[in-house]
Design a protein around this motif. Structure first.
Motif, PDB file in Angstrom:
ATOM      1  N   GLY A  44     -18.362   7.169 -29.438  1.00  0.00           N
ATOM      2  CA  GLY A  44     -18.628   8.507 -28.326  1.00  0.00           C
ATOM      3  C   GLY A  44     -19.803   8.942 -27.746  1.00  0.00           C
ATOM      4  O   GLY A  44     -20.502   7.996 -27.956  1.00  0.00           O
ATOM      5  N   LYS A  50     -19.288  13.216 -33.975  1.00  0.00           N
ATOM      6  CA  LYS A  50     -18.723  11.920 -34.447  1.00  0.00           C
ATOM      7  C   LYS A  50     -19.445  11.865 -36.125  1.00  0.00           C
ATOM      8  O   LYS A  50     -18.405  12.250 -37.217  1.00  0.00           O
ATOM      9  CB  LYS A  50     -19.226  10.541 -33.564  1.00  0.00           C
ATOM     10  N   TYR A 123     -11.800   7.810 -30.839  1.00  0.00           N
ATOM     11  CA  TYR A 123     -13.045   8.254 -29.601  1.00  0.00           C
ATOM     12  C   TYR A 123     -12.938   9.510 -29.750  1.00  0.00           C
ATOM     13  O   TYR A 123     -11.843   9.828 -29.759  1.00  0.00           O
ATOM     14  CB  TYR A 123     -12.471   7.608 -28.651  1.00  0.00           C
ATOM     15  N   VAL A 140     -15.448   4.686 -22.343  1.00  0.00           N
ATOM     16  CA  VAL A 140     -14.717   3.814 -21.918  1.00  0.00           C
ATOM     17  C   VAL A 140     -14.846   2.496 -21.208  1.00  0.00           C
ATOM     18  O   VAL A 140     -14.112   1.204 -22.161  1.00  0.00           O
ATOM     19  CB  VAL A 140     -13.368   5.023 -21.721  1.00  0.00           C
ATOM     20  N   ILE A 143     -16.516   0.245 -23.691  1.00  0.00           N
ATOM     21  CA  ILE A 143     -16.086   0.318 -25.650  1.00  0.00           C
ATOM     22  C   ILE A 143     -14.837  -1.131 -25.320  1.00  0.00           C
ATOM     23  O   ILE A 143     -14.804  -2.364 -25.675  1.00  0.00           O
ATOM     24  CB  ILE A 143     -15.250   1.558 -26.060  1.00  0.00           C
ATOM     25  N   TRP A 152      -7.976  -0.624 -28.015  1.00  0.00           N
ATOM     26  CA  TRP A 152      -6.693   0.833 -27.746  1.00  0.00           C
ATOM     27  C   TRP A 152      -5.874   1.249 -28.522  1.00  0.00           C
ATOM     28  O   TRP A 152      -5.093   2.053 -29.077  1.00  0.00           O
ATOM     29  CB  TRP A 152      -6.729   1.322 -26.382  1.00  0.00           C
ATOM     30  N   GLY A 155      -6.598   2.948 -31.960  1.00  0.00           N
ATOM     31  CA  GLY A 155      -7.089   4.434 -30.704  1.00  0.00           C
ATOM     32  C   GLY A 155      -7.262   5.397 -32.143  1.00  0.00           C
ATOM     33  O   GLY A 155      -5.269   5.173 -30.805  1.00  0.00           O
ATOM     34  N   VAL A 157      -7.815   9.174 -29.993  1.00  0.00           N
ATOM     35  CA  VAL A 157      -8.511  10.113 -29.321  1.00  0.00           C
ATOM     36  C   VAL A 157      -8.967  11.799 -29.767  1.00  0.00           C
ATOM     37  O   VAL A 157      -7.652  12.729 -30.919  1.00  0.00           O
ATOM     38  CB  VAL A 157      -7.726  10.622 -27.727  1.00  0.00           C
TER      39      VAL A 157
END
Ligand code: GDP
Ligand code: MG
Length: 301
Positions: A44, A50, A123, A140, A143, A152, A155, A157
């Protein structure tokens, strides 16, 4: 090759009993499915939380937290083992420098990940923001360009600063769903995943509160404003994603050095053009020529 010494995950004992129980249950579930190692990649922008999230999951200060932008200069992998299970979490530097995604940071991350398999991507962004912009989309996209669209499917969020009171009028759930929606739109646009694909396999959005002032329940577990103990909740969703039908992403040389995984199809463009030239355009030209030669001249000529 030097064998990497994996430390025992002793910090798990720092969690309240209820959280510990839940976590061990989830690790047991993974082992039952023959998953004995889990590698989580955390990415991120800078300053979104993070490193704090990595520390919260491990239950100890294992990576450096910084209130200022320029933090972790390079990726760091924290590995902990517990009852035959190994958890690897990779903390990375923020992807944005100035107003752009830093290619240099991205390169460092890619090289660090060589020969590793990513089981889950966290993320990270903040809940308490109102806007998404083009830069988010670029993050995004960066990545996606690095690891392929499939990343993803692994993934999640993660939204930090979850203990936040939305401004006048808006209730918490409303704010959360608005923020998730706008971020998901950015993820969709940046990764070129269709609405349909997302509907078929949605990317979970999970709330996190890393602050020491996070509210707690009667079992001393850190809770979200909704009352949910957030650490077991996050680990539960990590487990679900790790065990979902799609495979982890192996970062090999081809992925790092080859063309952008989403652009590989573009290699065929010259071939397609050549095919069109020889088989379509040439043929049409011949038809025209034949036609002209067959044409009878008008009498006045
Ligand atoms: P990173 O740059 O993404 O690794 O962010 P850090 O984890 O270093 O955090 C940046 C700043 O935000 C630090 O001052 C953290 O204490 C703070 N922070 C991170 N997560 C949270 C959170 O969930 N709630 C609150 N209140 N502060 C947070
Ligand atoms: Mg950091």
């Amino acid at each position: 090759m030097a064998t990497q010494l994996v430390k025992e995950w002793t910090a798990i004992q720092q969690f309240p009993a209820a959280t510990q129980g839940r976590l061990l249950e989830l690790l047991g579930k993974l082992k039952q499915e023959n998953v004995s190692t889990l590698t989580i990649l955390v990415m991120g922008k800078g300053g979104v939380g993070k490193s704090s999230t990595v520390n919260s999951i491990i239950g100890d200060r294992v990576v450096t937290i910084s209130s200022f932008q320029s933090e972790t200069p390079r990726p760091v992998m924290v590995s902990r083992s517990r009852a035959g299970f190994t958890l690897n979490i990779i903390d990375t530097p923020g992807l944005v420098e100035g107003a752009y995604v830093s290619d240099q940071v991205l390169e460092t991350i890619k090289r660090f990940l060589l020969n590793k398999t990513i089981d889950v991507l966290l993320y990270v962004d903040r809940l308490d923001l109102y806007r998404v912009d083009n830069l988010d989309k670029q993050v995004v996209k960066a990545i996606t360009d690095s690891f392929g669209k499939e990343i993803w499917r692994k993934g999640i969020v993660v939204l930090t600063h979850a203990q936040f009171s939305p401004p006048d009028g808006l209730n918490y759930d409303e704010f959360f769903s608005k923020r998730s929606e706008s971020l998901m739109k950015i993820v969709r646009q940046g990764s070129r995943i269709s609405k349909k694909e997302i509907q078929d396999s949605p990317i979970p959005v999970v709330l996190v509160e890393n602050s020491g002032r996070c509210n707690k329940n009667e079992h001393d577990e850190k809770i979200l404003p909704t009352g949910t103990p957030w650490i077991p909740n996050l680990v539960q969703i990590i487990t679900d994603v790790a065990l979902n039908r799609s495979k982890g992403i192996l970062v090999d040389r081809k992925l790092i050095e080859g063309p952008n995984p989403n652009d590989r199809g573009k290699l065929f463009i010259p071939l397609i053009l050549a095919f069109e030239y020889f088989f379509v355009i040439k043929r049409i030209q011949k038809w025209i020529k034949d036609d002209i030669s067959r044409e009878t001249k008008p009498s006045w000529e």
